[in-house]
Design an enzyme around this catalytic site. Structure first.
Site, PDB file in Angstrom:
ATOM      1  N   GLY A  55       0.724  -1.086   0.017  1.00 54.38           N
ATOM      2  CA  GLY A  55       0.112  -0.058  -0.157  1.00 54.38           C
ATOM      3  C   GLY A  55       0.970   1.179  -0.228  1.00 54.38           C
ATOM      4  O   GLY A  55       0.446   2.153  -0.884  1.00 54.38           O
ATOM      5  N   ARG A 128      -0.738 -19.116  -1.045  1.00 50.93           N
ATOM      6  CA  ARG A 128      -1.770 -18.219  -1.147  1.00 50.93           C
ATOM      7  C   ARG A 128      -2.905 -18.641  -0.306  1.00 50.93           C
ATOM      8  O   ARG A 128      -3.676 -17.787   0.119  1.00 50.93           O
ATOM      9  CB  ARG A 128      -2.304 -17.623  -2.565  1.00 50.93           C
ATOM     10  CG  ARG A 128      -0.959 -17.013  -3.343  1.00 50.93           C
ATOM     11  CD  ARG A 128      -1.202 -16.613  -4.541  1.00 50.93           C
ATOM     12  NE  ARG A 128      -0.149 -15.460  -5.057  1.00 50.93           N
ATOM     13  CZ  ARG A 128       0.786 -15.706  -5.856  1.00 50.93           C
ATOM     14  NH1 ARG A 128       1.137 -17.112  -5.670  1.00 50.93           N
ATOM     15  NH2 ARG A 128       1.784 -15.058  -6.232  1.00 50.93           N
ATOM     16  N   ASN A 135      -7.479 -12.876   4.908  1.00 46.00           N
ATOM     17  CA  ASN A 135      -7.780 -11.935   3.790  1.00 46.00           C
ATOM     18  C   ASN A 135      -9.110 -12.018   3.129  1.00 46.00           C
ATOM     19  O   ASN A 135      -9.511 -11.089   2.930  1.00 46.00           O
ATOM     20  CB  ASN A 135      -6.657 -12.139   2.776  1.00 46.00           C
ATOM     21  CG  ASN A 135      -5.165 -11.626   3.124  1.00 46.00           C
ATOM     22  OD1 ASN A 135      -5.075 -11.158   4.180  1.00 46.00           O
ATOM     23  ND2 ASN A 135      -4.468 -11.879   2.156  1.00 46.00           N
ATOM     24  N   ASP A 191       2.289 -10.833 -12.729  1.00 48.22           N
ATOM     25  CA  ASP A 191       2.607 -11.825 -13.602  1.00 48.22           C
ATOM     26  C   ASP A 191       2.966 -11.648 -15.098  1.00 48.22           C
ATOM     27  O   ASP A 191       3.879 -11.966 -15.442  1.00 48.22           O
ATOM     28  CB  ASP A 191       1.253 -12.818 -13.608  1.00 48.22           C
ATOM     29  CG  ASP A 191       0.956 -13.355 -12.388  1.00 48.22           C
ATOM     30  OD1 ASP A 191       1.702 -13.548 -11.459  1.00 48.22           O
ATOM     31  OD2 ASP A 191      -0.248 -13.574 -12.359  1.00 48.22           O
ATOM     32  N   HIS A 218      -3.805 -16.280 -10.414  1.00 46.97           N
ATOM     33  CA  HIS A 218      -2.925 -15.540  -9.938  1.00 46.97           C
ATOM     34  C   HIS A 218      -2.176 -16.410  -8.948  1.00 46.97           C
ATOM     35  O   HIS A 218      -1.868 -15.824  -7.765  1.00 46.97           O
ATOM     36  CB  HIS A 218      -3.202 -14.287  -9.435  1.00 46.97           C
ATOM     37  CG  HIS A 218      -2.345 -13.468  -9.103  1.00 46.97           C
ATOM     38  ND1 HIS A 218      -0.884 -12.841  -9.846  1.00 46.97           N
ATOM     39  CD2 HIS A 218      -1.940 -12.567  -7.569  1.00 46.97           C
ATOM     40  CE1 HIS A 218      -0.187 -11.956  -9.043  1.00 46.97           C
ATOM     41  NE2 HIS A 218      -0.817 -12.185  -8.000  1.00 46.97           N
TER      42      HIS A 218
END
Length: 354
Positions: A55, A128, A135, A191, A218
């Protein structure tokens, strides 16, 4: 000499850039008037998660973008400090900071583009999917705010796992009755940036002269670089294809391991996110021929979401390009990608529907 009331208004106007008070505290000074004199015409952009590793550099780069007139920086911690720091940059965008859930709606009201890098980063050994439980809840909360305060904004989702968080966002918007698939985009630009860089190294070219379509998703095997469609055209050996595909798919792990517990891909992700955000803003402005890869609601395959080339315009995603001709290696990779991607999409959908 100015009357004291005008002096107080000027001081309040400056303070309002950094952390706007509630309208009830502003008297005659309305938030929409808290603009620096001479601020350029442009778009209003919010960064949600602006104090994080992605961020902060993302916010700095967006402050430098001439298409941005107002930049809202939101986070649950440290937003005032980041805002004060970035607000000292002598570019025309006006910066305002927003701290905590109670200021989320203020941060989002009136935005044209919302960028979401919020969430926890990957650490060594994490996939991930390990990030999902934390998240997923963060993205859900932020998207509920978007649905309420700026349902017509373009939303760029960076928070991992993107393969699941974009379907989460879609389900939140559907529940709120505000879902427009053209406005919701998962950012897979990193990517593409990596693919362009790694291929350029092999070809001995400037990466800015290389264009590699990257489709699928992703994460890991869902990242499918279409090396047969690279521009400028080039025939790679099987060994080069294996090396490049593997490195592009595992670029994030390469950075996580190199940082040895100190973080993940933050700087390159911020760069890629700003490159993609700029494309969205140029599309909103009406520029022609803005084509980038993104993870969107799609009918390119049988999956409800898929990353491929899309044309951006005033309404967001205005055209989704077909995959084009694939060689045998890419067709096999596509099947692997779809199998993995299907589970990730369902995981996101189930998180909201359960």
């Amino acid at each position: 000499m100015l009357p004291s009331s005008q002096v107080n208004d000027r001081i309040a106007r400056i303070a309002a850039h950094l952390q706007p008070p509630n309208d009830s505290q502003m008297g005659g000074l309305r938030r929409e008037n808290c603009r620096a004199k001479g601020a350029s015409g442009g778009f209003k952009v919010a960064v949600l998660g602006a104090a994080g590793g992605i961020g902060q550099p993302l916010a700095m780069l967006m402050k430098m973008n001439p298409l941005v007139s107002v930049l809202h920086l939101y986070d649950v911690v440290n937003a005032p400090g980041v805002t004060a720091d970035i607000s000292h940059m002598d570019t025309s965008a006006v910066v305002r900071g927003f701290l905590g859930q109670q200021q989320l709606e203020d941060a989002l009201t009136g935005m044209d583009l919302v960028i979401i890098p919020a969430g926890v980063p990957r650490k060594p050994g994490m996939t991930r999917d390990d990030l999902f439980n934390i998240n997923a809840g963060i993205v859900k909360t932020l998207c509920e705010g978007i649905a309420k305060c700026c349902p017509k904004a373009i939303v760029n989702v960076i928070s991992n796992p993107v393969n699941s968080t974009v379907p989460i966002a879609a389900e939140v918007f559907k529940k709120a009755g505000t879902y427009d698939p053209k406005l919701l985009l998962g950012v897979t630009m990193l990517d593409v940036v990596r693919a362009n860089t790694f291929v350029a190294e092999v070809l001995g070219l400037d990466p800015r002269e290389v264009d590699v379509p990257v489709v699928g998703g992703h994460a890991g095997v869902t990242i499918l670089p279409l090396l047969s469609q690279v521009k400028p055209s080039f025939s790679f050996t099987p060994k080069e294809i294996d090396y490049l595909t593997d490195r592009i798919q595992n670029g994030g792990t390469e950075v996580v391991e190199a940082k040895a517990g100190a973080g993940s891909a933050t700087l390159s992700m911020a760069y890629a996110a700003v490159k993609f955000a700029d494309a969205c803003l140029r599309g909103l402005r009406g520029d022609a021929g803005i084509v980038q890869c993104a993870y969107v609601a799609s009918e390119v395959t049988e999956l409800p979401f898929f990353a491929s080339k899309v044309r951006l315009g005033r309404t967001g995603v205005e055209e989704i390009h077909p995959l084009g001709p694939l060689n045998e290696y890419e067709r096999a990779g596509l099947e692997k990608a779809k199998k993995e991607l299907a589970g990730s999409i369902q995981k996101g959908v189930s998180f909201i529907r359960k």
